[in-house]
Design a protein around this motif. Structure first.
Motif, PDB file in Angstrom:
ATOM      1  N   GLU A   1       3.268  18.240  -6.155  1.00 11.73           N
ATOM      2  CA  GLU A   1       3.653  18.738  -7.470  1.00 11.73           C
ATOM      3  C   GLU A   1       3.518  17.640  -8.527  1.00 11.73           C
ATOM      4  N   SER A   2       3.524  18.073  -9.762  1.00 12.78           N
ATOM      5  CA  SER A   2       3.464  17.131 -10.877  1.00 12.78           C
ATOM      6  C   SER A   2       4.605  16.117 -10.778  1.00 12.78           C
ATOM      7  N   GLY A   3       4.294  14.843 -10.931  1.00 13.86           N
ATOM      8  CA  GLY A   3       5.311  13.803 -10.859  1.00 13.86           C
ATOM      9  C   GLY A   3       5.471  13.193  -9.475  1.00 13.86           C
ATOM     10  N   ALA A   4       4.653  13.637  -8.511  1.00 12.05           N
ATOM     11  CA  ALA A   4       4.792  13.164  -7.130  1.00 12.05           C
ATOM     12  C   ALA A   4       4.341  11.714  -6.943  1.00 12.05           C
ATOM     13  N   GLY A   5       3.560  11.193  -7.911  1.00 10.98           N
ATOM     14  CA  GLY A   5       3.080   9.820  -7.787  1.00 10.98           C
ATOM     15  C   GLY A   5       1.601   9.732  -7.459  1.00 10.98           C
ATOM     16  N   LYS A   6       0.902  10.851  -7.525  1.00 11.34           N
ATOM     17  CA  LYS A   6      -0.524  10.885  -7.165  1.00 11.34           C
ATOM     18  C   LYS A   6      -1.345   9.993  -8.096  1.00 11.34           C
ATOM     19  N   SER A   7      -1.166  10.167  -9.401  1.00 14.02           N
ATOM     20  CA  SER A   7      -1.955   9.386 -10.359  1.00 14.02           C
ATOM     21  C   SER A   7      -1.570   7.910 -10.319  1.00 14.02           C
ATOM     22  N   MET A   8      -0.282   7.644 -10.158  1.00 22.40           N
ATOM     23  CA  MET A   8       0.155   6.243 -10.070  1.00 22.40           C
ATOM     24  C   MET A   8      -0.532   5.539  -8.905  1.00 22.40           C
ATOM     25  N   ALA A   9      -0.628   6.225  -7.777  1.00 23.00           N
ATOM     26  CA  ALA A   9      -1.280   5.623  -6.608  1.00 23.00           C
ATOM     27  C   ALA A   9      -2.760   5.385  -6.902  1.00 23.00           C
ATOM     28  N   GLY A  10      -3.411   6.375  -7.528  1.00 18.75           N
ATOM     29  CA  GLY A  10      -4.824   6.215  -7.877  1.00 18.75           C
ATOM     30  C   GLY A  10      -5.027   5.105  -8.886  1.00 18.75           C
ATOM     31  N   ASN A  11      -4.174   5.073  -9.900  1.00 16.35           N
ATOM     32  CA  ASN A  11      -4.313   4.042 -10.930  1.00 16.35           C
ATOM     33  C   ASN A  11      -4.041   2.646 -10.370  1.00 16.35           C
ATOM     34  N   ALA A  12      -3.175   2.559  -9.375  1.00 17.39           N
ATOM     35  CA  ALA A  12      -2.917   1.255  -8.748  1.00 17.39           C
ATOM     36  C   ALA A  12      -4.196   0.733  -8.095  1.00 17.39           C
ATOM     37  N   VAL A  13      -4.952   1.637  -7.481  1.00 18.52           N
ATOM     38  CA  VAL A  13      -6.182   1.226  -6.790  1.00 18.52           C
ATOM     39  C   VAL A  13      -7.200   0.682  -7.780  1.00 18.52           C
ATOM     40  N   ILE A  14      -7.263   1.290  -8.965  1.00 18.39           N
ATOM     41  CA  ILE A  14      -8.264   0.835  -9.939  1.00 18.39           C
ATOM     42  C   ILE A  14      -7.698  -0.138 -10.964  1.00 18.39           C
ATOM     43  N   GLY A  15      -6.484  -0.604 -10.724  1.00 19.08           N
ATOM     44  CA  GLY A  15      -5.913  -1.611 -11.616  1.00 19.08           C
ATOM     45  C   GLY A  15      -5.633  -1.073 -13.007  1.00 19.08           C
ATOM     46  N   LEU A  16      -5.289   0.211 -13.098  1.00 15.99           N
ATOM     47  CA  LEU A  16      -5.046   0.809 -14.407  1.00 15.99           C
ATOM     48  C   LEU A  16      -3.602   1.284 -14.572  1.00 15.99           C
ATOM     49  N   LEU A  17      -2.687   0.590 -13.935  1.00 15.33           N
ATOM     50  CA  LEU A  17      -1.281   0.939 -14.160  1.00 15.33           C
ATOM     51  C   LEU A  17      -0.885   0.469 -15.551  1.00 15.33           C
ATOM     52  N   ASN A  18      -0.156   1.311 -16.254  1.00 12.45           N
ATOM     53  CA  ASN A  18       0.331   0.909 -17.573  1.00 12.45           C
ATOM     54  C   ASN A  18       1.640   0.163 -17.415  1.00 12.45           C
ATOM     55  N   ARG A  19       1.714  -1.009 -18.023  1.00  9.39           N
ATOM     56  CA  ARG A  19       2.958  -1.734 -18.005  1.00  9.39           C
ATOM     57  C   ARG A  19       4.090  -0.888 -18.567  1.00  9.39           C
ATOM     58  N   PRO A  20       5.300  -0.998 -18.035  1.00  9.82           N
ATOM     59  CA  PRO A  20       5.745  -1.978 -17.039  1.00  9.82           C
ATOM     60  C   PRO A  20       5.489  -1.599 -15.585  1.00  9.82           C
ATOM     61  N   ALA A  21       4.774  -0.503 -15.341  1.00  8.11           N
ATOM     62  CA  ALA A  21       4.503  -0.148 -13.941  1.00  8.11           C
ATOM     63  C   ALA A  21       3.617  -1.227 -13.307  1.00  8.11           C
ATOM     64  N   HIS A  22       3.919  -1.603 -12.088  1.00  7.60           N
ATOM     65  CA  HIS A  22       3.119  -2.627 -11.414  1.00  7.60           C
ATOM     66  C   HIS A  22       3.208  -2.464  -9.898  1.00  7.60           C
ATOM     67  N   ILE A  23       2.219  -3.032  -9.216  1.00  2.00           N
ATOM     68  CA  ILE A  23       2.250  -3.016  -7.750  1.00  2.00           C
ATOM     69  C   ILE A  23       3.330  -3.985  -7.294  1.00  2.00           C
ATOM     70  N   ALA A  24       4.296  -3.469  -6.563  1.00  2.00           N
ATOM     71  CA  ALA A  24       5.420  -4.307  -6.145  1.00  2.00           C
ATOM     72  C   ALA A  24       5.336  -4.652  -4.668  1.00  2.00           C
ATOM     73  N   GLY A  25       4.394  -4.043  -3.956  1.00  3.20           N
ATOM     74  CA  GLY A  25       4.273  -4.358  -2.538  1.00  3.20           C
ATOM     75  C   GLY A  25       3.079  -3.662  -1.927  1.00  3.20           C
ATOM     76  N   GLY A  26       2.689  -4.147  -0.777  1.00  4.33           N
ATOM     77  CA  GLY A  26       1.598  -3.519  -0.042  1.00  4.33           C
ATOM     78  C   GLY A  26       0.255  -4.138  -0.340  1.00  4.33           C
ATOM     79  N   GLU A  27      -0.768  -3.563   0.248  1.00  2.37           N
ATOM     80  CA  GLU A  27      -2.128  -4.099   0.121  1.00  2.37           C
ATOM     81  C   GLU A  27      -3.115  -2.969  -0.144  1.00  2.37           C
ATOM     82  N   ILE A  28      -4.159  -3.296  -0.924  1.00  4.71           N
ATOM     83  CA  ILE A  28      -5.257  -2.359  -1.139  1.00  4.71           C
ATOM     84  C   ILE A  28      -6.543  -3.089  -0.778  1.00  4.71           C
ATOM     85  N   TRP A  29      -7.293  -2.501   0.142  1.00  6.60           N
ATOM     86  CA  TRP A  29      -8.562  -3.085   0.577  1.00  6.60           C
ATOM     87  C   TRP A  29      -9.699  -2.139   0.232  1.00  6.60           C
TER      88      TRP A  29
END
Ligand code: ADP
Ligand code: MG
Length: 328
Positions: free
Chosen positions: A47-75
């Protein structure tokens, strides 16, 4: 050494995204892990708000501040990319990862002729001349079904319809021969009549090229038509992941079952399976235990007290204490 044959195109491990606020830290993506293999289409649904876009944007380095990668790895292939900054990330975005967003005008520069945008992207990332790039741009536009491509290459984005614009975006996303495409609700803003064509186009071109696709959508119908595997997200976490046929015909997580019931396609010819009561919780008001438990029709005591079990990569199907079919 890693086995090149079986190396996934994208590998996300325990990805966590935080948004610090005055009232505390929100966690729109919480310990998410999945792989996408070369040529595979992974549907990410919820559903809307589940975090789908945030996860995708994290992969492409397009998170809008203050959102940031706080843990984990992307290969990506054999390269760890979650800590890449600025220029390095921009280069990677153009070359290795193509992007298709809901609104084609996010990806297209309104002041540039579409041919120039294609040529610019190709000459920046491929070792080819301007004239070769222009030739390939026309081919690319033909491939995505722009009629009279050679004549229309000098048109501006506003001269195209929404569906044609999204075709141009797909050409742009693929023109530098990326190994991964992230498509975030690529048809949500389009007329219903052209949605299926755009999805079919994306699927065909990525299949032909062996491009891995992260297809983000709230639409189970799109997933059913397109994806090889599906990852279901709820309140920032992965609820279920598996081959699309298995997950759609025999969902293990009660949330997946509910989502299916909310899809006209899934209930065609059958009685409506399910309606999920209530709404997804806000990130600042997540319930104790499993985040889905207040809406779950299989809830038991354990679910109210214990966070849902982790869904580790390569293991298990659903992050549920009592997956459907395993009830005693
Ligand atoms: N700047 C922000 N501040 C607080 N919450 C945010 C911000 N941006 C996004 N969110 C929250 O992050 C969550 C995930 O959003 P998103 O990834 O866009 O969801 P989806 O794509 O699945 O619809 C949502 O609950 C949204 O409200
Ligand atoms: Mg979204």
């Amino acid at each position: 050494m890693k086995d090149l044959q079986t190396e996934p195109t994208l590998s996300i491990r325990n990805l966590t995204v935080d948004i610090p606020t005055r009232h505390g830290i929100l966690r729109p993506v919480d310990q998410v892990s999945y792989d996408i293999q070369p040529g595979e289409i992974l549907g990410v649904v919820g559903e809307s708000g589940a975090g789908k876009s945030m996860a995708g944007n994290a992969v492409i380095g397009l998170l809008n501040r203050p959102a940031h990668i706080a843990g984990g790895e992307i290969w990506l292939g054999g390269t760890r990319i979650d800590a890449l900054k600025g220029d390095a990330m921009r280069r990677l975005r153009g070359k290795k990862i193509g992007m298709v967003f809901q609104d084609p005008l996010t990806s297209l520069n309104p002041l540039l002729q579409i041919g120039d945008q294609l040529v610019e992207t190709m000459t920046a990332h491929l070792d080819i001349s301007m004239s070769e790039a222009r030739k390939r741009a026309i081919q690319a536009l033909e491939e995505v079904g722009i009629p009279a491509a050679a004549a229309r290459i000098d048109s501006y984005p506003h001269e195209f319809s929404g569906g044609m614009r999204q075709r141009v975006v797909i050409a742009l996303a693929l023109c530098a021969e990326p190994s991964l495409v992230i498509a975030d609700e690529p048809t949500t803003a389009l007329d219903v009549s052209v949605q299926a064509q755009i999805i079919a186009l994306l699927k065909r071109l990525c299949r032909e090229r062996g491009t891995a696709v992260m297809l983000i959508t709230h639409d189970m119908g799109v997933i059913a038509e397109t994806a090889d595997r599906v990852a279901v997200m709820y309140a920032g976490r992965l609820a279920e992941i598996g081959p699309v046929r298995d997950v759609l015909t025999a969902p293990h997580h009660p949330y997946t079952r509910g989502l299916m019931g909310a899809t006209p396609l899934a209930s065609q010819g059958k009685a409506r399976l399910h309606q999920i009561p209530g709404a997804m919780p806000r990130l600042d008001a997540l319930p104790d235990g499993c985040a889905f438990h207040p809406r779950c029709d299989c809830v038991q005591g354990k679910c109210r007290q214990n966070p849902a079990p982790d869904l580790a990569a390569d293991a298990g199907r659903s992050a549920c204490w009592y997956p459907v079919g395993a009830l005693v």
